[in-house]
Design a protein around this motif. Sequence first.
Motif, PDB file in Angstrom:
ATOM      1  N   ASP A   1      -5.338  -4.997   8.991  1.00 41.49           N
ATOM      2  CA  ASP A   1      -4.386  -3.959   9.366  1.00 41.49           C
ATOM      3  C   ASP A   1      -3.438  -4.521  10.424  1.00 41.49           C
ATOM      4  O   ASP A   1      -3.833  -5.346  11.269  1.00 41.49           O
TER       5      ASP A   1
ATOM      6  N   THR B   1       6.959  -9.450   4.299  1.00 42.06           N
ATOM      7  CA  THR B   1       5.637  -8.973   3.885  1.00 42.06           C
ATOM      8  C   THR B   1       5.071  -7.998   4.899  1.00 42.06           C
ATOM      9  O   THR B   1       4.505  -6.950   4.543  1.00 42.06           O
TER      10      THR B   1
ATOM     11  N   ARG C   1       6.824  -4.704   4.428  1.00 48.95           N
ATOM     12  CA  ARG C   1       6.366  -4.010   3.216  1.00 48.95           C
ATOM     13  C   ARG C   1       4.980  -3.411   3.432  1.00 48.95           C
ATOM     14  O   ARG C   1       4.705  -2.299   2.977  1.00 48.95           O
ATOM     15  N   GLN C   2       4.101  -4.137   4.123  1.00 48.89           N
ATOM     16  CA  GLN C   2       2.764  -3.609   4.400  1.00 48.89           C
ATOM     17  C   GLN C   2       2.839  -2.340   5.246  1.00 48.89           C
ATOM     18  O   GLN C   2       2.017  -1.436   5.089  1.00 48.89           O
TER      19      GLN C   2
ATOM     20  N   SER D   1       4.594 -10.927  -1.862  1.00 51.98           N
ATOM     21  CA  SER D   1       3.418 -10.492  -1.102  1.00 51.98           C
ATOM     22  C   SER D   1       3.682  -9.132  -0.462  1.00 51.98           C
ATOM     23  O   SER D   1       4.788  -8.846   0.007  1.00 51.98           O
ATOM     24  N   ASN D   2       2.655  -8.285  -0.439  1.00 52.47           N
ATOM     25  CA  ASN D   2       2.786  -6.981   0.211  1.00 52.47           C
ATOM     26  C   ASN D   2       1.688  -6.722   1.231  1.00 52.47           C
ATOM     27  O   ASN D   2       1.528  -5.609   1.701  1.00 52.47           O
ATOM     28  N   HIS D   3       0.910  -7.779   1.552  1.00 54.00           N
ATOM     29  CA  HIS D   3      -0.139  -7.656   2.579  1.00 54.00           C
ATOM     30  C   HIS D   3      -0.301  -9.024   3.226  1.00 54.00           C
ATOM     31  O   HIS D   3      -0.306 -10.049   2.541  1.00 54.00           O
TER      32      HIS D   3
END
Length: 361
Positions: free
Chosen positions: A192, A231, A234-235, A270-272
């Motif tokens: 997180d 990224t 986005r996250q 990538s999104n995380h």
Amino acid sequence: YGAGSGRISLTQVQCGDDDSHILRCSSTALSTLTNLNCNHGQDVAVECMPAPAFQYEGGVRLVDGPYSSEGILEVFIIGAWYTVCTESLPMDAATAVCTQLGYNTYAGANPRSPISTGSPVWTTSPVCPFPIPCFSRCYTRPLTINDSAATCNSFIYITCDFDLSIRQSSPAGTSILCYLGPVFGPALQNGDIRLAGGNVKTAGRLEIYDSTSDNWGTICVEGFTQEAADTVCRQLGYSMAVTFGETNSMRYGVGVGPILLTEVKCDSNSNHILHCSSVAFSSLVSSCSHENDVAVVCGSTPAFQYEGGVRLVDGPYKSEGRLEMFVFGRWFAVCSVTFRITEATAVCQQLGYSNSIGSNV
């Protein structure tokens, strides 16, 4: 209830429906009037409903104090009140408690020996990612609830205050803003992230949660790429990063605790952040210090810009705000006529939430 003593301070007190503190109301100082014969026989008395005004999941109250503005901190979770068990409470978290109760600052937050009644809530010292009006929005580790206060070493005694000089600094919390549903606090997951030290939620020093050590840490700017910044955004629910750099030069303040990662490199899809390559900082001999922590500024445009997409804007969190819909290549506000809880639930589910807790004009 008996006549008062001392000075009669106010008269003509008139409040709005949303006022949560008497100093938010209009009033007249009695000393400024010469033709009003008010005496202690006319002191006002009030009877409150016995049901607490903050009895909702994530609600807070202060008990066993001489005034409603101070006492031992309790939270309402799983249908009951529990005492918060922690040895310290950071300033931001204490301020969030007071703001949620309608005050705008705090005068103290000190440990107290456990009392013989009540069920403590075990938690780490909560961390608020940015100034917020709800203690329930502060990050905590998942709760462990015990039935006996004897297992707790320290409760927290908070004293709240109301400073007229900063009365507009932040809105008072409400049951709608601070309600969390059936679980108190978001359960932290490894990887997180949050942006700390900024005045807005879209910008700040990048911090990442490590579940192994149960700590938040920072990321060194060395090797950090634009794709990594995108990224991160986005996250967090945004479409892209506007910029990134050293937190020291961007004035978001230096971090504390461990530097967890460096050389973070992501691809364009990538999104995380855990999907990216990185190197554990502890495995390197590096000159990177907290002055070299990376900071990121995200674009405020949400990542839901497609025909029929929805977004919530101008709210304190990304989970609430004024509804807009993306049609014909532009964002439009949605008229509230005939808008019901069914439609509100559909919006929330489209945004990835499970339910709606209300919609208002």
